[in-house]
Design a protein around this motif. Structure first.
Motif, PDB file in Angstrom:
ATOM      1  N   LEU A 144       4.500  -4.028 -10.536  1.00  0.00           N
ATOM      2  CA  LEU A 144       3.709  -3.715  -9.341  1.00  0.00           C
ATOM      3  C   LEU A 144       2.387  -4.479  -9.344  1.00  0.00           C
ATOM      4  CD1 LEU A 144       4.252   0.142  -9.100  1.00  0.00           C
ATOM      5  CD2 LEU A 144       4.918  -1.534  -7.386  1.00  0.00           C
TER       6      LEU A 144
ATOM      7  N   LYS B  53       1.925   5.729  -9.625  1.00  0.00           N
ATOM      8  CA  LYS B  53       2.075   6.429  -8.352  1.00  0.00           C
ATOM      9  C   LYS B  53       1.116   5.866  -7.303  1.00  0.00           C
ATOM     10  CE  LYS B  53       2.360  11.123  -6.551  1.00  0.00           C
ATOM     11  NZ  LYS B  53       2.220  12.547  -6.861  1.00  0.00           N
TER      12      LYS B  53
ATOM     13  N   ARG C 187       2.274   2.385  -6.236  1.00  0.00           N
ATOM     14  CA  ARG C 187       3.428   2.446  -5.328  1.00  0.00           C
ATOM     15  C   ARG C 187       2.984   2.817  -3.919  1.00  0.00           C
ATOM     16  NH1 ARG C 187       7.126   5.339  -9.655  1.00  0.00           N
ATOM     17  NH2 ARG C 187       7.990   3.491 -10.639  1.00  0.00           N
ATOM     18  N   GLU C 188       2.093   3.815  -3.823  1.00  0.00           N
ATOM     19  CA  GLU C 188       1.598   4.211  -2.502  1.00  0.00           C
ATOM     20  C   GLU C 188       0.874   3.049  -1.822  1.00  0.00           C
ATOM     21  OE1 GLU C 188      -0.837   7.666  -3.044  1.00  0.00           O
ATOM     22  OE2 GLU C 188       0.851   8.922  -3.625  1.00  0.00           O
TER      23      GLU C 188
ATOM     24  N   SER D  35       3.989  -3.358   2.532  1.00  0.00           N
ATOM     25  CA  SER D  35       5.415  -3.133   2.766  1.00  0.00           C
ATOM     26  C   SER D  35       6.125  -4.370   3.307  1.00  0.00           C
ATOM     27  CB  SER D  35       5.619  -1.951   3.707  1.00  0.00           C
ATOM     28  OG  SER D  35       4.974  -2.192   4.943  1.00  0.00           O
TER      29      SER D  35
ATOM     30  N   CYS E 243       1.416  -0.134  -2.340  1.00  0.00           N
ATOM     31  CA  CYS E 243       2.434  -1.115  -1.928  1.00  0.00           C
ATOM     32  C   CYS E 243       3.124  -0.685  -0.639  1.00  0.00           C
ATOM     33  CB  CYS E 243       3.481  -1.291  -3.023  1.00  0.00           C
ATOM     34  SG  CYS E 243       2.925  -2.301  -4.376  1.00  0.00           S
ATOM     35  N   ILE E 244       3.474   0.572  -0.575  1.00  0.00           N
ATOM     36  CA  ILE E 244       4.200   1.065   0.600  1.00  0.00           C
ATOM     37  C   ILE E 244       3.288   1.060   1.835  1.00  0.00           C
ATOM     38  CG2 ILE E 244       5.299   3.118   1.586  1.00  0.00           C
ATOM     39  CD1 ILE E 244       6.343   3.687  -1.294  1.00  0.00           C
TER      40      ILE E 244
ATOM     41  N   ALA F   3       9.291  -1.490  -4.133  1.00  0.00           N
ATOM     42  CA  ALA F   3       8.161  -0.995  -4.926  1.00  0.00           C
ATOM     43  C   ALA F   3       8.481   0.330  -5.603  1.00  0.00           C
ATOM     44  CB  ALA F   3       6.932  -0.844  -4.044  1.00  0.00           C
ATOM     45  N   SER F   4       9.344   1.123  -5.022  1.00  0.00           N
ATOM     46  CA  SER F   4       9.638   2.435  -5.592  1.00  0.00           C
ATOM     47  C   SER F   4      10.392   2.338  -6.918  1.00  0.00           C
ATOM     48  CB  SER F   4      10.431   3.285  -4.612  1.00  0.00           C
ATOM     49  OG  SER F   4      11.662   2.647  -4.320  1.00  0.00           O
ATOM     50  N   GLY F   5      11.034   1.216  -7.171  1.00  0.00           N
ATOM     51  CA  GLY F   5      11.785   1.058  -8.415  1.00  0.00           C
ATOM     52  C   GLY F   5      11.082   0.205  -9.451  1.00  0.00           C
TER      53      GLY F   5
END
Length: 129
Positions: free
Chosen positions: A60, A35, A38-39, A46, A41-42, A52-54
């Protein structure tokens, strides 16, 4: 043309600014949860990392390290080393058991039993790795 060069320069500048130190992370990348990765990465990557969400944690980490230019070091797998060491210890235990069966004095049997128990404890510790 001047607009294109400006956008290229800003893209290069943002790439140069992204370093591990500039991110001000609380934990090392390897210790972060999926989690959190992902945050990250976003929020920060980005433009460079898509989807990144998948992604799972390994993907990652690899993509973040790729963007930051960090090379992944190949570590020797401790499990493989432990397995070979366990096999050696178990061979020693077999030899000691055969010797214990042939031992005649009670004191010799007791000494061999303690050695066997110590070796078995070592195998259990190595198996946890």
């Amino acid at each position: 043309m001047s607009e294109e060069t400006k956008t290229e320069e800003t893209a290069e500048a943002t790439e140069e600014q992204l370093t591990l130190e500039s991110l001000d992370l609380k934990k090392p990348l390897d210790k972060m949860t999926v989690k959190e990765l992902r945050e990250l990465c976003i929020d920060k990557f980005s433009k460079f990392i898509v989807g990144a969400s998948g992604m799972d944690k390994e993907t990652l980490l690899a993509s973040i390290k790729d963007v930051l230019g960090i090379e992944d070091e190949e570590e020797p797998k401790p499990a493989e080393e432990a397995k070979s060491k366990i096999r050696e210890i178990k061979d020693q235990v077999k030899a000691l058991r055969a010797e214990k069966a042939k031992a005649e004095s009670r004191k010799a049997v007791e000494i061999l039993r303690k050695k066997i128990n110590r070796l078995k404890k070592q195998t259990r510790r190595l198996a946890k790795v």
